[in-house]
Motif scaffolding. Structure first.
Motif, PDB file in Angstrom:
ATOM      1  N   HIS A   6      74.762  67.939  55.604  1.00 22.92           N
ATOM      2  CA  HIS A   6      74.720  69.277  55.012  1.00 22.92           C
ATOM      3  C   HIS A   6      76.018  70.034  55.312  1.00 22.92           C
ATOM      4  CE1 HIS A   6      70.269  68.908  54.452  1.00 22.92           C
ATOM      5  NE2 HIS A   6      70.549  69.662  53.408  1.00 22.92           N
ATOM      6  N   PHE A   7      76.462  69.979  56.561  1.00 13.01           N
ATOM      7  CA  PHE A   7      77.675  70.711  56.941  1.00 13.01           C
ATOM      8  C   PHE A   7      78.902  70.219  56.154  1.00 13.01           C
ATOM      9  CE2 PHE A   7      76.238  72.094  61.468  1.00 13.01           C
ATOM     10  CZ  PHE A   7      75.370  72.997  60.873  1.00 13.01           C
ATOM     11  N   ALA A   8      78.896  68.923  55.840  1.00 12.39           N
ATOM     12  CA  ALA A   8      80.061  68.367  55.144  1.00 12.39           C
ATOM     13  C   ALA A   8      79.989  68.576  53.636  1.00 12.39           C
ATOM     14  CB  ALA A   8      80.188  66.879  55.459  1.00 12.39           C
ATOM     15  N   ASN A   9      78.800  68.890  53.134  1.00 15.13           N
ATOM     16  CA  ASN A   9      78.644  68.933  51.680  1.00 15.13           C
ATOM     17  C   ASN A   9      78.299  70.284  51.072  1.00 15.13           C
ATOM     18  OD1 ASN A   9      79.012  66.127  50.535  1.00 15.13           O
ATOM     19  ND2 ASN A   9      77.712  65.755  52.317  1.00 15.13           N
ATOM     20  N   VAL A  10      77.983  71.239  51.916  1.00 18.28           N
ATOM     21  CA  VAL A  10      77.785  72.600  51.397  1.00 18.28           C
ATOM     22  C   VAL A  10      78.490  73.586  52.328  1.00 18.28           C
ATOM     23  CG1 VAL A  10      75.650  72.357  50.066  1.00 18.28           C
ATOM     24  CG2 VAL A  10      75.530  72.710  52.533  1.00 18.28           C
ATOM     25  N   ARG A  11      78.743  74.774  51.774  1.00 17.73           N
ATOM     26  CA  ARG A  11      79.405  75.789  52.589  1.00 17.73           C
ATOM     27  C   ARG A  11      78.352  76.629  53.307  1.00 17.73           C
ATOM     28  NH1 ARG A  11      82.492  78.516  47.734  1.00 17.73           N
ATOM     29  NH2 ARG A  11      80.321  78.481  47.079  1.00 17.73           N
ATOM     30  N   CYS A  12      78.776  77.277  54.387  1.00 20.51           N
ATOM     31  CA  CYS A  12      77.855  78.148  55.134  1.00 20.51           C
ATOM     32  C   CYS A  12      77.259  79.194  54.198  1.00 20.51           C
ATOM     33  CB  CYS A  12      78.601  78.865  56.259  1.00 20.51           C
ATOM     34  SG  CYS A  12      79.602  77.795  57.279  1.00 20.51           S
ATOM     35  N   SER A  36      78.896  87.832  38.899  1.00 20.60           N
ATOM     36  CA  SER A  36      80.272  88.097  38.456  1.00 20.60           C
ATOM     37  C   SER A  36      81.331  87.713  39.493  1.00 20.60           C
ATOM     38  CB  SER A  36      80.421  89.563  38.054  1.00 20.60           C
ATOM     39  OG  SER A  36      79.965  90.400  39.080  1.00 20.60           O
ATOM     40  N   ILE A  37      80.898  87.406  40.707  1.00 25.23           N
ATOM     41  CA  ILE A  37      81.891  87.030  41.730  1.00 25.23           C
ATOM     42  C   ILE A  37      81.816  85.526  41.963  1.00 25.23           C
ATOM     43  CG2 ILE A  37      82.669  87.402  44.096  1.00 25.23           C
ATOM     44  CD1 ILE A  37      81.246  90.044  44.064  1.00 25.23           C
ATOM     45  N   MET A  38      82.998  84.903  42.004  1.00 19.24           N
ATOM     46  CA  MET A  38      83.014  83.451  42.168  1.00 19.24           C
ATOM     47  C   MET A  38      82.467  83.040  43.539  1.00 19.24           C
ATOM     48  SD  MET A  38      83.638  80.716  40.634  1.00 19.24           S
ATOM     49  CE  MET A  38      84.558  81.278  39.228  1.00 19.24           C
ATOM     50  N   VAL A  39      82.912  83.737  44.573  1.00 23.76           N
ATOM     51  CA  VAL A  39      82.465  83.390  45.924  1.00 23.76           C
ATOM     52  C   VAL A  39      81.702  84.581  46.505  1.00 23.76           C
ATOM     53  CG1 VAL A  39      83.196  82.707  48.232  1.00 23.76           C
ATOM     54  CG2 VAL A  39      84.450  81.877  46.249  1.00 23.76           C
ATOM     55  N   ALA A  40      80.429  84.349  46.821  1.00 21.98           N
ATOM     56  CA  ALA A  40      79.584  85.448  47.308  1.00 21.98           C
ATOM     57  C   ALA A  40      80.112  85.990  48.637  1.00 21.98           C
ATOM     58  CB  ALA A  40      78.168  84.943  47.481  1.00 21.98           C
ATOM     59  N   GLU A  89      87.276  69.706  49.493  1.00 26.44           N
ATOM     60  CA  GLU A  89      88.348  70.533  50.063  1.00 26.44           C
ATOM     61  C   GLU A  89      87.927  71.990  50.107  1.00 26.44           C
ATOM     62  OE1 GLU A  89      91.894  69.884  47.785  1.00 26.44           O
ATOM     63  OE2 GLU A  89      92.064  67.802  48.453  1.00 26.44           O
ATOM     64  N   VAL A  90      87.249  72.426  49.057  1.00 29.03           N
ATOM     65  CA  VAL A  90      86.755  73.812  49.003  1.00 29.03           C
ATOM     66  C   VAL A  90      85.790  74.053  50.158  1.00 29.03           C
ATOM     67  CG1 VAL A  90      85.484  75.502  47.609  1.00 29.03           C
ATOM     68  CG2 VAL A  90      86.981  73.853  46.491  1.00 29.03           C
ATOM     69  N   ILE A  91      84.919  73.075  50.383  1.00 27.06           N
ATOM     70  CA  ILE A  91      83.901  73.213  51.430  1.00 27.06           C
ATOM     71  C   ILE A  91      84.573  73.323  52.804  1.00 27.06           C
ATOM     72  CG2 ILE A  91      81.993  72.019  52.592  1.00 27.06           C
ATOM     73  CD1 ILE A  91      81.443  70.725  49.739  1.00 27.06           C
ATOM     74  N   VAL A  92      85.498  72.410  53.072  1.00 26.98           N
ATOM     75  CA  VAL A  92      86.179  72.430  54.380  1.00 26.98           C
ATOM     76  C   VAL A  92      86.945  73.741  54.545  1.00 26.98           C
ATOM     77  CG1 VAL A  92      88.008  71.333  55.745  1.00 26.98           C
ATOM     78  CG2 VAL A  92      86.345  69.923  54.550  1.00 26.98           C
ATOM     79  N   TYR A  93      87.669  74.143  53.502  1.00 23.39           N
ATOM     80  CA  TYR A  93      88.492  75.348  53.577  1.00 23.39           C
ATOM     81  C   TYR A  93      87.613  76.578  53.851  1.00 23.39           C
ATOM     82  CZ  TYR A  93      92.111  78.747  52.421  1.00 23.39           C
ATOM     83  OH  TYR A  93      93.011  79.772  52.497  1.00 23.39           O
ATOM     84  N   ASP A  94      86.537  76.700  53.076  1.00 19.63           N
ATOM     85  CA  ASP A  94      85.688  77.884  53.216  1.00 19.63           C
ATOM     86  C   ASP A  94      84.913  77.886  54.532  1.00 19.63           C
ATOM     87  OD1 ASP A  94      86.664  78.647  50.830  1.00 19.63           O
ATOM     88  OD2 ASP A  94      84.761  78.740  49.752  1.00 19.63           O
ATOM     89  N   ASN A  95      84.430  76.711  54.939  1.00 21.06           N
ATOM     90  CA  ASN A  95      83.689  76.671  56.205  1.00 21.06           C
ATOM     91  C   ASN A  95      84.600  76.947  57.394  1.00 21.06           C
ATOM     92  OD1 ASN A  95      81.323  76.251  54.909  1.00 21.06           O
ATOM     93  ND2 ASN A  95      81.121  74.091  55.436  1.00 21.06           N
ATOM     94  N   ASN A  96      85.849  76.531  57.281  1.00 17.98           N
ATOM     95  CA  ASN A  96      86.794  76.815  58.373  1.00 17.98           C
ATOM     96  C   ASN A  96      87.007  78.314  58.549  1.00 17.98           C
ATOM     97  OD1 ASN A  96      87.190  74.312  59.393  1.00 17.98           O
ATOM     98  ND2 ASN A  96      88.980  73.847  58.123  1.00 17.98           N
ATOM     99  N   ILE A  97      86.883  79.061  57.441  1.00 17.06           N
ATOM    100  CA  ILE A  97      87.007  80.518  57.540  1.00 17.06           C
ATOM    101  C   ILE A  97      85.888  81.057  58.445  1.00 17.06           C
ATOM    102  CG2 ILE A  97      86.754  82.677  56.240  1.00 17.06           C
ATOM    103  CD1 ILE A  97      88.186  81.347  53.903  1.00 17.06           C
ATOM    104  N   CYS A  98      84.661  80.591  58.216  1.00 11.89           N
ATOM    105  CA  CYS A  98      83.530  81.052  59.045  1.00 11.89           C
ATOM    106  C   CYS A  98      83.725  80.601  60.493  1.00 11.89           C
ATOM    107  CB  CYS A  98      82.207  80.497  58.525  1.00 11.89           C
ATOM    108  SG  CYS A  98      81.895  80.907  56.800  1.00 11.89           S
ATOM    109  N   LEU A  99      84.141  79.331  60.623  1.00 11.50           N
ATOM    110  CA  LEU A  99      84.270  78.774  61.972  1.00 11.50           C
ATOM    111  C   LEU A  99      85.415  79.401  62.758  1.00 11.50           C
ATOM    112  CD1 LEU A  99      83.600  75.007  61.191  1.00 11.50           C
ATOM    113  CD2 LEU A  99      82.062  76.621  62.306  1.00 11.50           C
ATOM    114  N   SER A 100      86.367  80.015  62.053  1.00  9.08           N
ATOM    115  CA  SER A 100      87.497  80.609  62.765  1.00  9.08           C
ATOM    116  C   SER A 100      87.020  81.690  63.731  1.00  9.08           C
ATOM    117  CB  SER A 100      88.536  81.164  61.782  1.00  9.08           C
ATOM    118  OG  SER A 100      88.059  82.344  61.191  1.00  9.08           O
ATOM    119  N   CYS A 101      85.843  82.287  63.453  1.00  4.65           N
ATOM    120  CA  CYS A 101      85.247  83.228  64.410  1.00  4.65           C
ATOM    121  C   CYS A 101      84.060  82.586  65.125  1.00  4.65           C
ATOM    122  CB  CYS A 101      84.732  84.478  63.700  1.00  4.65           C
ATOM    123  SG  CYS A 101      85.991  85.718  63.408  1.00  4.65           S
ATOM    124  N   HIS A 102      83.185  81.966  64.315  1.00  5.13           N
ATOM    125  CA  HIS A 102      81.913  81.508  64.875  1.00  5.13           C
ATOM    126  C   HIS A 102      82.065  80.268  65.759  1.00  5.13           C
ATOM    127  CE1 HIS A 102      79.221  84.417  63.060  1.00  5.13           C
ATOM    128  NE2 HIS A 102      80.022  84.396  62.010  1.00  5.13           N
TER     129      HIS A 102
END
Lengths: 323, 202
Positions: free
Chosen positions: A215-221, A231-235, A172-185
């Motif tokens: 790869h697209f389904a199992n890791v984030r961009c 120190s940051i959870m999400v780079a 779910e994290v992967i889909v959610y985060d990748n959708n953020i990138c895809l919302s523009c790209h």
């Protein structure tokens, strides 16, 4: 008799499979929250929560039904599930929006950024908002684009919710985060808001990647495109494409960078168990090279060693005795 | 030894040596992937993956030829296990390997037409070729097309389960190969069996 034993084994196998697949759905009941400003926000959602809205036109003295500008529609369900669920609309938007028709000039108002609320606040110290801002300022998103590229380009304030720390399901994290990138790209209309360049075709650009779909389904961009920070959870430091990870072994190895990115939260929460290297990676996938098992390694070396030893002794005895 | 026995027809020899070469490629690239790392570059990861995939597909193709050959030719007779007295025969063969061979005893089960394997050889070949190999191919196919794998097996990732199973089978077969090569030196001369597998005659 033999048949009944096989039957019993099959039943047992079926039960095991059923329990293995069914227990995951238990205990995922959504948390129920009662927002403080539901009534006040309801006035806004009455129009902005729908595709159409009604008002009384005093000029024509008629009730009118109009279509809502799709970019001004806010999904109330998403909003109340988001991190900003307990906000009043006018916490961020002008109080003047309470009047209808809204004053045209209101759309010129400056919208608050993340740091306007979260900066310098000890309540949010864990999230390191200042460092996130600093990383963003050094990223290509900031470098290559105008000041129009704000946090809101990626994080919709009306629906954004943290997922890396809270979601139990990494997929779910992967889909959610990748959708953020895809919302523009993957959306030329939004991409052109901040760039005149042609939006690169993601599938073609990643042609070189073996098992692209997997790869697209199992890791984030960001696993490959952002520099990790302890120190940051999400780079947030998105790097130029020349600096993107392209070496397979950066993930497919015992020192997999995924432990410092996608599985950072899980890696901190659960250290080595069952002897697997990078165990948190194992819970959701298997990454060749990163998921070796310590005990299997030892056993395999022992078996090889023992076999070679027996062969050597046997060969040695043959030579000695035949002489 | 008076008359030479023609044991290995051309197709068996061709199959055997191409299978051997591909298997060595699979073991080397498999190990290279399993122990991949940024510090050690034995074979570059993506090249190892590509080589493993190609060799895997070719080995599957060869396996189909092997099964076909053993179905339509008399070679299949060599793979029939007679259960009666099998344990006794295996013990006899084991005794030869662990004792008799050192005192120049004759092998208890010398190759004959349609019985070219001794009991220990036969059982291990049948296990390897008819049990391990199919599972190795099935799990390998699953890893080549991961979308075909069940998402979860016994509560763990299906890919993980398949990958570990595949690695274990590969590991056991590599141990088999090691023993197999050594056993081939146990002929009249250390090179006898190797020559047989080249010219076909025992």
């Amino acid at each position: 008799m033999k048949f009944s034993l096989i039957k019993k084994c099959l039943y047992l196998l079926a039960i095991m499979l059923f329990t293995a697949t069914s227990y995951t759905s238990i205990g995922q009941e959504a948390e129920k929250r009662i927002p403080d400003f539901a009534e006040e926000n309801g006035l806004c959602f009455k129009c902005h929560g729908h595709k159409t809205y009604n008002y009384y036109n005093e000029w024509t003295e008629q009730n009118v039904r109009e279509r809502m500008n799709p970019y001004f529609i806010v999904d109330s369900i998403e909003f109340y599930e988001s991190n900003h669920w307990n906000f009043q609309c006018t916490d961020c938007h002008s109080m003047d929006y309470e009047n209808f028709p809204h004053d045209g000039e209101l759309r010129m108002e400056e919208k608050p950024g993340c740091l306007d609320c979260h900066g310098g606040d000890d309540t949010y110290a864990d999230y390191h908002f200042e460092e996130i801002e600093d990383e963003f300022q050094r990223s290509v998103h900031s470098d290559k684009h105008s000041v129009d590229f704000t946090c809101w380009m990626c994080h919709n304030p009306h629906s954004y919710k943290i997922s890396a720390r809270t979601s139990e399901n990494i997929k779910e994290v992967i889909v959610y985060d990748n959708n953020i990138c895809l919302s523009c790209h993957a959306d030329i209309n939004k991409y052109q808001l901040i760039s005149d360049q042609e939006n690169p075709n993601i599938l073609e650009k990643h042609d070189w990647l073996p098992n692209q779909q997997l790869h697209f389904a199992n890791v984030r961009c960001i696993e490959c495109h952002a520099k990790t920070n302890d120190s940051i959870m999400v780079a947030h430091l998105i790097q130029p494409k020349e600096l993107a990870v392209k070496m397979c072994v950066e993930c497919h190895s015992q020192n997999s960078i995924l432990e410092a990115s996608l599985y950072k939260f899980q890696a901190r929460e659960n250290r080595n168990k069952l002897g697997f290297f990078n165990p948190s990676l194992l819970e959701n996938s298997y990454i060749i090279g990163a998921n070796r098992n310590y005990y299997l390694n030892i056993i395999s070396i022992f078996v090889y060693g023992f076999t070679l030893l027996v062969i050597l002794i046997h060969a040695f005895l043959r030579i000695i005795i035949k002489k | 030894m008076s008359e030479k026995l023609y044991l290995y027809p051309v197709w068996v020899r061709l199959w055997h040596w191409s299978n051997a070469i591909l298997f060595i490629v699979l073991i080397i690239t498999g190990l290279s992937m399993q122990y991949s790392g940024t510090e050690m570059k034995f074979i570059r990861f993506d090249i190892a993956v590509a080589m493993h995939n190609i060799a895997g597909v070719l080995v599957t193709f060869l396996y189909a030829i092997y099964i076909l050959g053993n179905t339509i030719t008399v070679n299949s007779k060599n793979y029939r296990i007679r259960e009666k007295g099998l344990i006794g025969r295996m013990i006899k063969q084991f005794r030869y390997y662990s004792y008799g061979i050192f005192i120049n005893e004759k092998p208890p089960f010398p190759p004959k037409k349609n019985r070219k394997f001794n009991p220990m050889q036969l059982v291990s070949y049948v296990i390897v070729m008819y049990l391990f190999f199919p599972f190795l191919i099935i799990t390998g196919f699953g890893l080549l097309y991961p979308e075909t794998i069940f998402p979860t097996v016994f509560g763990i990732s299906g890919i993980q389960f398949t990958a570990i199973f595949h690695s274990l089978l590969g590991f056991f077969l590599s141990v088999f190969m090691l023993i197999h090569i050594y056993m081939c030196t146990l002929g009249e001369k250390p090179s006898t069996h190797f020559k047989s597998m080249i010219n076909g005659y025992h």
